[in-house]
Design a protein around this motif. Structure first.
Motif, PDB file in Angstrom:
ATOM      1  N   PHE A  56      -6.770 -14.528  34.624  1.00  0.00           N
ATOM      2  CA  PHE A  56      -5.521 -14.261  35.115  1.00  0.00           C
ATOM      3  C   PHE A  56      -5.541 -12.781  35.950  1.00  0.00           C
ATOM      4  O   PHE A  56      -4.845 -12.954  36.872  1.00  0.00           O
ATOM      5  CB  PHE A  56      -4.371 -14.423  34.227  1.00  0.00           C
ATOM      6  CG  PHE A  56      -3.059 -14.708  34.737  1.00  0.00           C
ATOM      7  CD1 PHE A  56      -2.740 -15.646  35.698  1.00  0.00           C
ATOM      8  CD2 PHE A  56      -2.080 -13.889  34.594  1.00  0.00           C
ATOM      9  CE1 PHE A  56      -1.587 -15.907  36.156  1.00  0.00           C
ATOM     10  CE2 PHE A  56      -0.653 -13.952  35.031  1.00  0.00           C
ATOM     11  CZ  PHE A  56      -0.759 -14.940  36.006  1.00  0.00           C
TER      12      PHE A  56
ATOM     13  N   GLN B 293      -4.699 -12.112  41.905  1.00  0.00           N
ATOM     14  CA  GLN B 293      -3.317 -11.916  41.974  1.00  0.00           C
ATOM     15  C   GLN B 293      -2.522 -13.145  42.386  1.00  0.00           C
ATOM     16  O   GLN B 293      -2.299 -13.083  43.597  1.00  0.00           O
ATOM     17  CB  GLN B 293      -2.959 -10.613  42.617  1.00  0.00           C
ATOM     18  CG  GLN B 293      -3.416  -9.348  42.177  1.00  0.00           C
ATOM     19  CD  GLN B 293      -2.836  -9.060  40.822  1.00  0.00           C
ATOM     20  OE1 GLN B 293      -1.751  -9.370  40.445  1.00  0.00           O
ATOM     21  NE2 GLN B 293      -3.768  -8.544  40.026  1.00  0.00           N
ATOM     22  N   PRO B 294      -2.407 -14.118  41.771  1.00  0.00           N
ATOM     23  CA  PRO B 294      -2.010 -15.480  42.098  1.00  0.00           C
ATOM     24  C   PRO B 294      -0.335 -15.409  42.409  1.00  0.00           C
ATOM     25  O   PRO B 294       0.259 -14.562  42.107  1.00  0.00           O
ATOM     26  CB  PRO B 294      -2.196 -16.135  40.972  1.00  0.00           C
ATOM     27  CG  PRO B 294      -2.378 -15.435  39.525  1.00  0.00           C
ATOM     28  CD  PRO B 294      -2.693 -14.053  40.182  1.00  0.00           C
ATOM     29  N   THR B 295       0.184 -16.425  43.153  1.00  0.00           N
ATOM     30  CA  THR B 295       1.374 -16.456  43.341  1.00  0.00           C
ATOM     31  C   THR B 295       1.932 -17.811  42.654  1.00  0.00           C
ATOM     32  O   THR B 295       1.193 -18.819  42.395  1.00  0.00           O
ATOM     33  CB  THR B 295       1.394 -16.910  45.113  1.00  0.00           C
ATOM     34  OG1 THR B 295       0.809 -15.910  45.622  1.00  0.00           O
ATOM     35  CG2 THR B 295       2.845 -17.198  45.288  1.00  0.00           C
ATOM     36  N   ARG B 296       3.274 -17.470  42.329  1.00  0.00           N
ATOM     37  CA  ARG B 296       3.923 -18.664  41.727  1.00  0.00           C
ATOM     38  C   ARG B 296       4.256 -19.568  42.714  1.00  0.00           C
ATOM     39  O   ARG B 296       5.037 -19.409  43.524  1.00  0.00           O
ATOM     40  CB  ARG B 296       5.086 -18.052  40.991  1.00  0.00           C
ATOM     41  CG  ARG B 296       5.946 -19.229  40.105  1.00  0.00           C
ATOM     42  CD  ARG B 296       6.906 -18.973  39.200  1.00  0.00           C
ATOM     43  NE  ARG B 296       7.345 -20.045  38.734  1.00  0.00           N
ATOM     44  CZ  ARG B 296       8.473 -20.059  37.885  1.00  0.00           C
ATOM     45  NH1 ARG B 296       8.936 -18.996  37.471  1.00  0.00           N
ATOM     46  NH2 ARG B 296       8.815 -21.450  37.383  1.00  0.00           N
TER      47      ARG B 296
ATOM     48  N   SER C 161       7.579 -28.017  43.645  1.00  0.00           N
ATOM     49  CA  SER C 161       7.332 -26.720  44.316  1.00  0.00           C
ATOM     50  C   SER C 161       8.192 -26.795  45.549  1.00  0.00           C
ATOM     51  O   SER C 161       8.589 -27.879  46.099  1.00  0.00           O
ATOM     52  CB  SER C 161       5.733 -26.795  44.751  1.00  0.00           C
ATOM     53  OG  SER C 161       5.559 -27.635  45.765  1.00  0.00           O
TER      54      SER C 161
ATOM     55  N   ALA D 103       5.001 -22.495  34.174  1.00  0.00           N
ATOM     56  CA  ALA D 103       5.193 -21.952  35.566  1.00  0.00           C
ATOM     57  C   ALA D 103       3.901 -22.070  36.014  1.00  0.00           C
ATOM     58  O   ALA D 103       2.925 -21.907  35.339  1.00  0.00           O
ATOM     59  CB  ALA D 103       5.382 -20.434  35.440  1.00  0.00           C
TER      60      ALA D 103
ATOM     61  N   PHE E 219       0.764 -20.934  38.890  1.00  0.00           N
ATOM     62  CA  PHE E 219       0.504 -19.899  39.825  1.00  0.00           C
ATOM     63  C   PHE E 219      -0.912 -20.402  40.471  1.00  0.00           C
ATOM     64  O   PHE E 219      -1.764 -21.094  39.689  1.00  0.00           O
ATOM     65  CB  PHE E 219      -0.043 -18.667  38.893  1.00  0.00           C
ATOM     66  CG  PHE E 219       1.288 -18.105  38.109  1.00  0.00           C
ATOM     67  CD1 PHE E 219       1.783 -17.117  39.002  1.00  0.00           C
ATOM     68  CD2 PHE E 219       1.961 -18.286  37.176  1.00  0.00           C
ATOM     69  CE1 PHE E 219       3.361 -16.509  38.482  1.00  0.00           C
ATOM     70  CE2 PHE E 219       3.111 -17.782  36.469  1.00  0.00           C
ATOM     71  CZ  PHE E 219       3.689 -16.769  37.305  1.00  0.00           C
TER      72      PHE E 219
ATOM     73  N   SER F  48       0.103 -19.782  48.353  1.00  0.00           N
ATOM     74  CA  SER F  48       1.400 -20.505  48.198  1.00  0.00           C
ATOM     75  C   SER F  48       1.192 -21.859  48.673  1.00  0.00           C
ATOM     76  O   SER F  48       2.337 -22.640  48.323  1.00  0.00           O
ATOM     77  CB  SER F  48       2.399 -19.687  48.886  1.00  0.00           C
ATOM     78  OG  SER F  48       2.074 -19.622  50.337  1.00  0.00           O
TER      79      SER F  48
ATOM     80  N   SER G 139      -3.252 -21.612  37.309  1.00  0.00           N
ATOM     81  CA  SER G 139      -3.078 -21.233  36.032  1.00  0.00           C
ATOM     82  C   SER G 139      -1.407 -21.663  35.562  1.00  0.00           C
ATOM     83  O   SER G 139      -0.694 -21.703  36.549  1.00  0.00           O
ATOM     84  CB  SER G 139      -2.744 -19.644  35.985  1.00  0.00           C
ATOM     85  OG  SER G 139      -4.105 -19.091  36.245  1.00  0.00           O
TER      86      SER G 139
ATOM     87  N   GLN H  91       1.116 -20.638  33.480  1.00  0.00           N
ATOM     88  CA  GLN H  91       1.495 -19.745  32.655  1.00  0.00           C
ATOM     89  C   GLN H  91       2.882 -19.240  32.655  1.00  0.00           C
ATOM     90  O   GLN H  91       3.317 -19.867  33.465  1.00  0.00           O
ATOM     91  CB  GLN H  91       0.615 -18.434  33.401  1.00  0.00           C
ATOM     92  CG  GLN H  91      -1.041 -18.411  33.597  1.00  0.00           C
ATOM     93  CD  GLN H  91      -1.496 -18.052  32.298  1.00  0.00           C
ATOM     94  OE1 GLN H  91      -0.932 -17.240  31.584  1.00  0.00           O
ATOM     95  NE2 GLN H  91      -2.834 -18.659  31.935  1.00  0.00           N
TER      96      GLN H  91
END
Length: 155
Positions: free
Chosen positions: A22, A26-29, A57, A87, A89, A93, A131, A133
């Motif tokens: 993770f 740097q993933p985005t929600r 989403s 949540a 990720f 996006s 993810s 997460q």
């Protein structure tokens, strides 16, 4: 007793793996995943539950999934079903309907005496880029203690 120690070590190793994976990207929600779970009977070394899920989403709206979640490790007791909320990720996006299909693995734990709570840290999906997460919130009713490794499959 050695089974509990083994399950604890296995969970710690899985958490370390998912945390490092993770941290690399740097993933985005991109939204949230809510799953309603069928009743479960813990079979000491594992369990399996059917799920009905909705991914919400901004980009894709609401998407339906069916799935299963299985646990390997200490799992003793009976629950009357429950709800899991994550949540979601991703590296981009723009996640459309169907993007969450696949398998996820990670650590999980839950306890209930009447009303209970649990947590699941899972990583997987499309090329292991999605993810679920940071932790799911799992509400359940029953008498249960579970600690181990989980595998979630979404279809």
């Amino acid at each position: 007793m050695w089974k509990i120690c083994f399950a604890t070590m296995l969970c710690a190793a899985t958490l370390a793996f998912t945390a490092s994976a993770f941290a690399q990207a740097q993933p985005t929600r991109v939204g949230g995943l809510t799953c309603d779970a069928a009743p479960r009977v813990g079979l000491v070394v594992g369990s399996r539950q059917q799920l009905r899920c909705i991914f919400s989403s901004n980009a894709a709206g609401h998407c339906s999934y069916s799935g299963t979640i299985g646990r390997v490790g200490l799992d003793v007791g009976v629950t009357g079903g429950g709800r899991l909320v994550w949540a979601v990720f991703a590296p981009t996006s723009h996640v459309g309907c169907g993007a969450l299909r696949g398998s996820y693995v990670g650590a999980s734990g839950s306890a209930s005496l009447g009303v209970g709570l649990g947590a699941n840290v899972l990583i997987g999906g499309s090329h292991r880029t999605i993810s679920l997460q940071p932790l799911s919130v799992e509400g359940q009713v029953g008498v249960n203690l579970a600690l181990g490794v989980s595998r979630l499959t979404l279809r």
